[in-house]
Design a protein around this motif. Structure first.
Motif, short mmCIF file in Angstrom:
data_model
loop_
_atom_site.label_atom_id
_atom_site.label_comp_id
_atom_site.label_asym_id
_atom_site.label_seq_id
_atom_site.Cartn_x
_atom_site.Cartn_y
_atom_site.Cartn_z
N VAL A 66 18.08 17.19 60.12
CA VAL A 66 17.90 18.39 60.94
C VAL A 66 18.84 18.36 62.14
N VAL A 67 19.47 19.49 62.43
CA VAL A 67 20.16 19.70 63.70
C VAL A 67 19.28 20.61 64.54
N LEU A 68 18.98 20.21 65.76
CA LEU A 68 18.08 20.93 66.65
C LEU A 68 18.86 21.53 67.82
N ALA A 69 18.70 22.82 68.03
CA ALA A 69 19.40 23.48 69.14
C ALA A 69 18.43 24.28 69.98
N VAL A 115 17.16 32.47 71.92
CA VAL A 115 17.75 32.78 73.22
C VAL A 115 18.39 31.53 73.81
N MET A 116 19.72 31.45 73.76
CA MET A 116 20.48 30.35 74.34
C MET A 116 21.70 30.92 75.05
N PRO A 117 22.24 30.21 76.04
CA PRO A 117 23.42 30.71 76.75
C PRO A 117 24.65 30.74 75.85
N GLY A 118 25.59 31.61 76.20
CA GLY A 118 26.80 31.73 75.39
C GLY A 118 26.47 32.34 74.04
N MET A 119 26.85 31.67 72.99
CA MET A 119 26.49 32.12 71.64
C MET A 119 24.99 31.90 71.42
N ASP A 120 24.23 32.97 71.15
CA ASP A 120 22.80 32.80 70.95
C ASP A 120 22.49 32.30 69.54
N GLY A 121 21.20 32.07 69.29
CA GLY A 121 20.81 31.52 68.01
C GLY A 121 21.10 32.42 66.83
N LEU A 122 21.01 33.73 67.03
CA LEU A 122 21.27 34.66 65.93
C LEU A 122 22.74 34.63 65.52
N ALA A 123 23.62 34.61 66.50
CA ALA A 123 25.05 34.53 66.19
C ALA A 123 25.38 33.18 65.54
#
Length: 221
Positions: free
Chosen positions: A4-7, A56-64
């Motif tokens: 798993v990669v977790l962001a 919701v994350m800064p810069g590129m969000d999770g959806l992108a």
């Protein structure tokens, strides 16, 4: 072993999720990121089974990030993790190819179940999200009927075996279980699923499951 990669941009949230995943001996977090760009880079570097992304994350969000991961690393399943459960987030996440959608306030067992399901090639929506999707599908009126008619037309293009596979996808079964039910190899199931998605003109298993539901292939009870 499920990699798993977790962001998530909140270190405490990542630590909490990592602790939950650490309770499952078959799941290992191979990398972490605090933004979408970092998540994409880590996925491309480690080729994990699952990418667990906050929306919701800064810069590129999770959806992108999800869209880019699906495009560049199709072997990695994507699960969206968020505190939000608004319909627009669900629709956008599914439209970007996510195979799962979980809310952070859910039961930790849901997180483990979702990762196992998506790693196995199935789709997974938390019960909260499932209820919202099913409620939308169950709305009355001509829109409901037109969706059902469209779904039946889509399913009509499938072979009998592909319809069997679609029904089991709609029931939320992973590829391995579908193979056992139909007495075929898991690799063969993957070929059938790919053919089903292509024929139905949908992007992922969740969207295919919705078509199966609308067409009456899945028990509505």
């Amino acid at each position: 072993m499920i990699k798993v990669v977790l962001a998530d941009d909140e270190p405490l949230t990542r630590a909490g999720i990592r602790a939950v995943l650490g309770a499952a001996p078959e799941i290992v977090v191979v990398a972490e990121a605090s933004d979408g760009r970092g998540a994409v880079d880590q996925v491309q570097a480690h080729r994990p089974d699952v990418a667990l992304l906050d929306i919701v994350m800064p810069g590129m969000d999770g959806l992108a990030a999800a869209a880019e991961i699906v495009r560049t690393t199709p072997g990695t399943g994507v699960i969206m993790l968020t505190t939000f459960s608004e319909d627009e987030h669900i629709a956008r996440a599914l439209g970007h190819g996510a195979g799962g959608f979980l809310v952070k306030s859910g039961d930790p067992h849901e997180l483990l179940a979702g990762i196992r399901a998506v790693a196995g090639g199935a789709a997974y929506l938390s019960p909260t999200v499932t209820q919202r999707v099913i409620r939308q599908l169950g709305e009355g009126g001509t829109g409901r009927m037109s969706r059902a008619a469209r779904a039946r037309e889509q399913v009509g293009r499938l072979t009998p075996r592909e319809r069997e596979v679609l029904a089991l996808v709609g029931a939320g079964l992973p590829n391995a279980e579908i193979g056992r039910r139909l007495h075929v190899a898991e690799g063969t199931v993957k070929v059938f699923v790919s053919a089903v998605l292509r024929t139905l003109e949908v992007h992922n298993r969740v969207q295919a499951a919705i078509v199966a539901y609308e067409a009456g292939l899945v028990d509505r009870s």
